[in-house]
Write an enzyme that holds these catalytic residues in place. Structure first.
Site, short mmCIF file in Angstrom:
data_model
loop_
_atom_site.label_atom_id
_atom_site.label_comp_id
_atom_site.label_asym_id
_atom_site.label_seq_id
_atom_site.Cartn_x
_atom_site.Cartn_y
_atom_site.Cartn_z
N HIS A 5 1.13 11.92 61.35
CA HIS A 5 2.51 11.92 61.81
C HIS A 5 3.23 10.77 61.12
CE1 HIS A 5 6.03 11.80 64.35
NE2 HIS A 5 5.66 12.93 64.91
N ARG A 24 14.37 10.92 64.77
CA ARG A 24 15.02 11.22 63.49
C ARG A 24 16.00 12.38 63.63
NH1 ARG A 24 10.39 12.56 60.19
NH2 ARG A 24 9.14 12.25 62.06
#
Lengths: 558, 258
Positions: A328, A348
């Protein structure tokens, strides 16, 4: 606590570039995405999967000579002995008998139990830790489902298969793209709380590598909300669903005809082995972050040790895509106490950008995970633009304060309550200061080979969830794991019930496949004292280990 | 500015790197003294001391509620609590983990419960024994206002219970401290499900899409993707239109696959 004075000094550079970056986001200008060809090149150079050291081929079993190399941490589990001596196990007097045995009490296993039960089955869930201690409960950002008017399963399919480098198994991709809205509706009916507008519309969000806003969520603990809901429902059906906690399976049982016929469980507290006879078996043991492939920290829960793939392999079922591991992009790099923990991609999607030591953007924030991770590794290891931590780790900033500026003061605290409190405990206010991040071992990608109903080559043996390989090919996208555990939990729950209802007669139980596997190990010249499944990782201080000098574990004390 | 790093800087797995010069402090695990580095969490400090967990360890990330811990500090009468994986050790901390605490779990059919206070009265009647002492709020490792949501439950405000208990990790510490023997966290779970089932409106768009999928609307489109050559599939992937971050009123140019 909080950031050190040196780090605070560096944060000023992030603050200095922030207004201009905010302005560009408002104008819709982002750091450019890499083309497919550029992304491939970036992966080959920087992604840990493409490193040649620390990998080897399978020398035994169905994947022997399949042309791939696998991380040593994975192969070690398969070049290992069974925990038991088959000659000592009495299979003639099962301790439990049931219709469907589910191995693993996380999201996939619990969903499977509900669908098997409502199709008339008596179910036993055998699980290593507590019911619900699983990667599902740790999943933060959301669950994908193409139900917006500007989206469709067509685009969902396209995103999944492109994200997986076009290696995914098409029928499995079709299953999750098409079942997704059915799963969302089912979760709604069970009373799962979603982030919705007052008129019931889902507040959909974007995600890495997905072309439409498709993420359904519940704060930053979507997985916990799913797990709490389905676990509560399973507990309501306790007359038909029995849960055996702290009793993981260590071997699958077959019958004389080669059908799945139950499992051998291990009570980790009393150290007894327990025989469960069943007409069908669903393996839902999850992933493998606790193997720490290539030495990476992990986002996974304590029991994520690939047990299911090992057991199925010993019974003769091949695996696929295990050569690809997902890192990740945004794991915690500071504070040290939280290293490796997940910071959801939702940061994000909400507008936080990864920036380097000089406060510069260096990647499109929502590349597929493997590409995003490679970009971060490149920035730190090759370009020297990483930020050092006091103990010598390195990371890049994830500029979370951008979210409050873009979406209004208080957004971070409201939309990311779990992460907010986690950092607050260490004196960091993530709505005001950025987070330091580095890629972390997150997902298994590959797993046991099965078809779009989770059926393996062994009659009566099913797999669902992270243990199933092929859905995501070489790389999974955000929000498709919470989806796939439910899709394949539902499918295997229903299909196992159909299978049992056809009339299944279990003949004499056997562990001959374990004997055969042990023989194959020996013939391949593999001599080892390793034992698998691993069950739990060992984090005991090595200095203490060295002082554990009991010569033999006999006598009145263990 | 550039930084050079050792190539193996991140290859430490989950092992906490202990900085040189870190102070060792005394920690009392169930009354027994060990010396551990002062920077560790309770969980990692116990592993440092030589313990291997079977119970009291789950996600190691502060969300599963397996590692509820209570402790006192020497010379301080107060009782403190925390999740072992999220709490850093302090000198002379006397701790015990509570891996399990018995709690009443009502058995019910969500389809048959009303969306009002009677749902709570019939499932968790003990809720109404709450004496508003606030012991639950004080012990909550997630800093939830537990007593306040108990008050909301008694008023029948199911939505408020759902909202106020949203980040509950169901560790059970509230229940362990309750003088009225209530089962706060299971009651709150019931309320969250009731709120999701009856309080929140159903998504019409999800319902519509389920109908379309069941009618087979997308089968030919997906079949098309499965039958075109790989190069064409890659082309479609690369050329797909992206919904912008701020997307109010956005419409894609290509609509035949919607």
């Amino acid at each position: 606590m909080g950031y050190t004075p040196e780090m605070k000094e560096l944060i000023k550079r992030v603050e200095a570039t922030r207004p201009a970056r905010i302005e560009r986001v408002k104008q819709g200008i982002q750091f450019p995405k890499l083309s497919l060809a550029e992304a491939q090149k970036r992966l080959r150079t920087y992604h840990p999967d493409y490193k040649e050291d620390g990998r080897r081929e399978f020398k035994i079993g169905p994947n022997k000579g399949d042309g791939h190399t696998y991380p040593d941490e994975v192969v070690d589990l398969f070049e290992a002995n069974s925990r038991i001596d088959p000659d000592k196990v009495d299979l003639s007097n099962p301790d439990f008998e049931t219709d469907v045995l589910i191995i693993g009490g996380g999201g996939a296993g619990t969903t499977a139990s509900l669908f098997a039960q409502q199709n008339g089955m008596k179910v036993i869930i055998a699980t290593k830790l507590r019911h619900g201690d699983a990667n599902t409960i740790m999943a933060e950002g959301g669950i994908q489902s193409a139900d917006s008017p500007v989206d469709s399963p067509y685009y969902h399919y396209l995103d999944i298969i492109g994200g997986g480098h076009f290696t995914n198994k098409p029928k499995l991709v079709e299953a999750i793209a098409k079942d997704a809205p059915i799963i969302i509706q089912w979760l709604e009916s069970l009373g799962m709380n979603f982030d919705k507008t007052p008129d019931g519309q889902m507040r959909l969000l974007a995600g890495g590598g997905i072309c439409r806003k498709r993420m359904h969520s519940c704060g930053d603990f979507t997985g916990a909300e799913i797990m709490r809901t389905i676990r509560d429902e399973a507990r309501n059906r306790r007359d038909d669903i029995t849960v055996l906690e702290y009793q993981p399976a260590v071997e699958i049982l077959l019958d004389e005809d080669g059908k799945a016929a139950g499992a051998l469980l291990y009570n980790m507290e009393t150290e007894e082995y327990i025989v469960v006879k069943s007409k069908a078996v669903i393996i839902t043991t999850g992933g493998c972050g606790r193997l720490h492939i290539q030495g990476f920290a992990t986002t996974n829960h304590y029991g994520a040790t690939m047990d299911g793939v090992v057991m199925a392999y010993r019974a003769g079922v091949p695996h696929c895509f295990l050569y690809a591991t997902q890192y990740h992009p945004t794991g915690v790099a500071y504070p040290e106490q939280n290293v490796g923990l997940l910071i959801t991609e939702k940061f994000r999607t909400a507008g936080a950008q990864p920036v380097n030591i000089d406060g510069e953007e260096f990647t499109f924030p929502l590349e597929p995970r493997d590409v995003e991770s490679s970009n971060i590794i490149r920035e730190c290891m090759e370009l020297g633009k990483g930020v050092p931590t006091p103990v010598g780790r390195i990371g890049v900033w994830l500029d979370s304060p951008m979210i409050d500026i873009l979406k209004g003061e208080g957004t971070v605290e409201r939309d990311f309550p779990a992460k907010f409190i986690q950092f607050k405990r260490y004196g960091i206010d993530i709505s005001k200061e950025p987070m330091l991040i580095y890629p972390t071992h997150h997902y298994q990608n590959g797993g046991v080979e099965a078809n779009e109903w989770g059926e393996t080559k062994i009659p009566g043996l099913f797999v669902a969830g992270e243990v199933l390989g092929g859905v995501h090919g070489e790389n999974r996208l955000m929000g498709n794991s919470l989806l796939d555990i439910n899709v394949f939990g539902r499918r295997t729950g229903m299909r196992s019930a159909e299978y049992v209802k056809q009339g299944v007669t279990i003949k004499k139980l056997t562990l001959d496949h374990v004997r055969a596997y042990q023989k194959e190990l020996k013939e391949a010249g593999i001599e080892t004292d390793r034992i698998s499944p691993m069950l739990l990782p060992d984090y005991t201080n090595p200095e203490v280990r060295n002082r554990q000098l009991t010569a033999r574990y006999f006598g009145t004390l263990r | 500015m550039t930084t050079t790093v050792a190539k193996d800087a991140m290859r430490k797995g989950d092992k906490t790197i202990i900085a040189e010069g870190t102070r060792m402090i005394p920690l009392f695990i169930m009354g027994k003294r060990y010396y551990v580095p002062e920077t560790l969490t309770i969980q990692k400090a116990m592993e440092y001391a030589g313990y291997q967990f079977i119970r009291s360890c789950g996600c190691r990330g502060g969300i599963c509620g397996a590692c509820a811990t209570v402790y006192r500090l020497e010379g301080d009468y107060k009782l403190y609590s925390g999740l072992a994986c999220q709490t850093v050790v302090q000198p002379n901390m006397y701790l015990v983990q509570i891996p399990f605490f018995p709690a009443n779990k009502a058995i019910y059919d969500i389809e048959k419960l009303p969306y009002d206070v009677t749902a709570i009265q019939t499932t968790y009647p003990e809720t109404f024994r709450c004496v508003q002492c606030n012991a639950c709020t004080k012990v909550c490792p997630m800093d939830l206002q537990v007593m306040d949501y108990m008050a909301a439950a008694i008023r029948g405000d199911i939505e408020a219970v759902a909202e106020m208990s949203r980040s509950c990790v169901m560790c059970g510490l509230c229940t362990s401290r309750c003088p009225a023997e209530t089962n706060q966290y299971n009651m709150a779970e019931l309320c969250r499900r009731l709120y999701g089932r009856y309080g929140q409106k159903k998504s019409q768009q999800v319902a519509k899409r389920v109908e379309e999928i069941k009618a087979g609307k997308y089968d030919p489109m997906i079949k098309e993707l499965q039958s075109i050559p790989l190069e064409e599939l890659k082309k479609r992937y690369e050329e797909r239109e992206w919904e912008p971050i701020i997307s109010e009123g956005w419409q894609p140019k290509e609509t035949k696959y919607l």
